[in-house]
Write a protein that holds these residues in place. Structure first.
Motif, PDB file in Angstrom:
ATOM      1  N   PRO A  73       8.263  17.021  -4.025  1.00  0.00           N
ATOM      2  CA  PRO A  73       8.246  18.492  -3.971  1.00  0.00           C
ATOM      3  C   PRO A  73       7.695  19.074  -5.273  1.00  0.00           C
ATOM      4  O   PRO A  73       7.949  18.564  -6.361  1.00  0.00           O
ATOM      5  CB  PRO A  73       9.731  18.852  -3.799  1.00  0.00           C
ATOM      6  CG  PRO A  73      10.376  17.616  -3.251  1.00  0.00           C
ATOM      7  CD  PRO A  73       9.618  16.467  -3.862  1.00  0.00           C
ATOM      8  N   GLY A  74       6.931  20.137  -5.133  1.00  0.00           N
ATOM      9  CA  GLY A  74       6.404  20.812  -6.313  1.00  0.00           C
ATOM     10  C   GLY A  74       5.088  20.273  -6.821  1.00  0.00           C
ATOM     11  O   GLY A  74       4.485  20.852  -7.724  1.00  0.00           O
ATOM     12  N   LYS A  75       4.628  19.162  -6.249  1.00  0.00           N
ATOM     13  CA  LYS A  75       3.335  18.600  -6.646  1.00  0.00           C
ATOM     14  C   LYS A  75       2.233  19.164  -5.764  1.00  0.00           C
ATOM     15  O   LYS A  75       2.462  19.558  -4.616  1.00  0.00           O
ATOM     16  CB  LYS A  75       3.347  17.073  -6.502  1.00  0.00           C
ATOM     17  CG  LYS A  75       4.329  16.360  -7.406  1.00  0.00           C
ATOM     18  CD  LYS A  75       3.832  16.281  -8.830  1.00  0.00           C
ATOM     19  CE  LYS A  75       4.703  15.351  -9.656  1.00  0.00           C
ATOM     20  NZ  LYS A  75       4.265  15.304 -11.071  1.00  0.00           N
ATOM     21  N   ASN A  76       1.017  19.201  -6.300  1.00  0.00           N
ATOM     22  CA  ASN A  76      -0.134  19.662  -5.533  1.00  0.00           C
ATOM     23  C   ASN A  76      -1.359  18.854  -5.931  1.00  0.00           C
ATOM     24  O   ASN A  76      -1.692  18.767  -7.117  1.00  0.00           O
ATOM     25  CB  ASN A  76      -0.374  21.154  -5.791  1.00  0.00           C
ATOM     26  CG  ASN A  76      -1.319  21.781  -4.786  1.00  0.00           C
ATOM     27  OD1 ASN A  76      -2.112  22.639  -5.111  1.00  0.00           O
ATOM     28  ND2 ASN A  76      -1.239  21.372  -3.532  1.00  0.00           N
ATOM     29  N   PHE A  77      -2.001  18.246  -4.937  1.00  0.00           N
ATOM     30  CA  PHE A  77      -3.168  17.398  -5.187  1.00  0.00           C
ATOM     31  C   PHE A  77      -4.360  17.997  -4.448  1.00  0.00           C
ATOM     32  O   PHE A  77      -4.391  18.026  -3.212  1.00  0.00           O
ATOM     33  CB  PHE A  77      -2.905  15.969  -4.706  1.00  0.00           C
ATOM     34  CG  PHE A  77      -1.713  15.339  -5.370  1.00  0.00           C
ATOM     35  CD1 PHE A  77      -1.864  14.611  -6.542  1.00  0.00           C
ATOM     36  CD2 PHE A  77      -0.437  15.484  -4.829  1.00  0.00           C
ATOM     37  CE1 PHE A  77      -0.766  14.046  -7.168  1.00  0.00           C
ATOM     38  CE2 PHE A  77       0.665  14.923  -5.455  1.00  0.00           C
ATOM     39  CZ  PHE A  77       0.507  14.203  -6.622  1.00  0.00           C
ATOM     40  N   LYS A  78      -5.338  18.475  -5.210  1.00  0.00           N
ATOM     41  CA  LYS A  78      -6.519  19.108  -4.640  1.00  0.00           C
ATOM     42  C   LYS A  78      -7.736  18.242  -4.946  1.00  0.00           C
ATOM     43  O   LYS A  78      -8.193  18.196  -6.090  1.00  0.00           O
ATOM     44  CB  LYS A  78      -6.702  20.511  -5.229  1.00  0.00           C
ATOM     45  CG  LYS A  78      -5.525  21.441  -4.984  1.00  0.00           C
ATOM     46  CD  LYS A  78      -5.795  22.820  -5.569  1.00  0.00           C
ATOM     47  CE  LYS A  78      -4.650  23.778  -5.287  1.00  0.00           C
ATOM     48  NZ  LYS A  78      -4.927  25.148  -5.777  1.00  0.00           N
TER      49      LYS A  78
END
Length: 280
Positions: free
Chosen positions: A163-168
């Motif tokens: 949770p709270g991670k973002n991979f773009k």
């Protein structure tokens, strides 16, 4: 891209030249004391060649200033902080580099990346990673700790579900077709990518062949939050943390993102590659 590194190398060379002049030596005289070719003295002083730690110790001794060896080594460490050769990093195998990547990923909330040739390590299947590490070890002639490296890479992927991670990530369509593994492994890797589209923490964009790439970089890079940019070349890995470099790569990422397909459109592109593998 390597401006800071080159400036640091030139500054180190200027300091070495200063020591030579203070010792009353010309380039030829110092080369004779060191047992070097005169051209090496010139290259090191001008910042065209990076001296080794042993070179710095020898230079300090030859100019009658052995006590400054520590200072010179500190300067060299500063120069190399953001510029690391793959052979040096992989001297004991790939696992240590993967462990470092795990630590960096844990401490980062948003990772943005561009890949032009291969599937990003965060998305690789174990078999795809295994072939990648084996090929890299053969190419760089470094120790083959493939299985340990694969386990570390897969462990890093646990962050995809945190949770709270973002991979773009942005992939050029050509990277999807690049045959770096056997067909069955390639097909399984495509299935893995298709399954990641729509994952809450992942935003995967595919830049099609038809996109205008004239403004785009020819190499991959990763941006960790706004702290550091990691750029990989065939010989080195650079960690850039100055504001100018970060802004430059953020701009490149944004331009690349403008041309990318997302969601169902990205899935269609991935499925097209997967279908082509079935017919191969």
């Amino acid at each position: 891209m390597t401006t800071d590194f080159q400036r640091g190398r030139e500054a180190l060379g200027a300091r070495l030249q200063e020591l030579r002049v203070e010792a009353g030596l010309d380039g030829k005289g110092l080369a004779e004391r060191l047992g070097w070719h005169r051209s090496k003295v010139s290259r090191v002083q001008s910042g065209k060649q990076t001296p080794t730690l042993a070179d710095l110790e020898a230079w300090a001794a030859a100019t009658g200033r052995p006590s400054v060896a520590g200072e010179l080594k500190g300067r060299l460490t500063g120069v190399e902080l953001h510029y690391r050769s793959w052979r040096r990093q992989l001297a004991s195998g790939h696992r240590a580099r993967q462990e470092r990547a795990i630590a960096e990923t844990v401490s980062t909330r948003v990772i943005r990346g561009v890949e032009m040739v291969r599937i990003p390590g965060l998305f690789q299947t174990p078999d795809y990673a295994r072939h990648t590490f084996a090929a890299n070890a053969e190419f760089h002639r470094t120790p083959r700790d493939v299985e340990d490296a694969v386990r570390a890479r897969i462990r890093r992927q646990e962050a995809l579900y945190a949770p709270g991670k973002n991979f773009k990530f942005l992939l050029w369509e050509g990277a999807l077709y690049a045959r770096t593994t056997p067909p069955a492994v390639h097909a399984a890797q495509m299935d893995r990518l298709i399954s990641l589209v729509g994952l809450d923490t992942v935003e995967l964009g595919v830049v099609p062949f038809t996109a205008d790439l004239r403004r785009m970089p020819s190499h991959g890079f990763w941006i960790y939050d706004r702290r550091v940019v990691v750029v990989e070349t065939i010989s080195t890995e650079m960690w850039l943390d100055d504001e100018e470099s970060i802004q430059l790569y953020e701009r490149a990422w944004s331009w690349f993102a403008e041309s990318a397909a997302y969601g169902p459109s990205a899935q269609r592109l991935l499925s097209r590659v997967r279908g082509a593998l079935d017919m191969a």
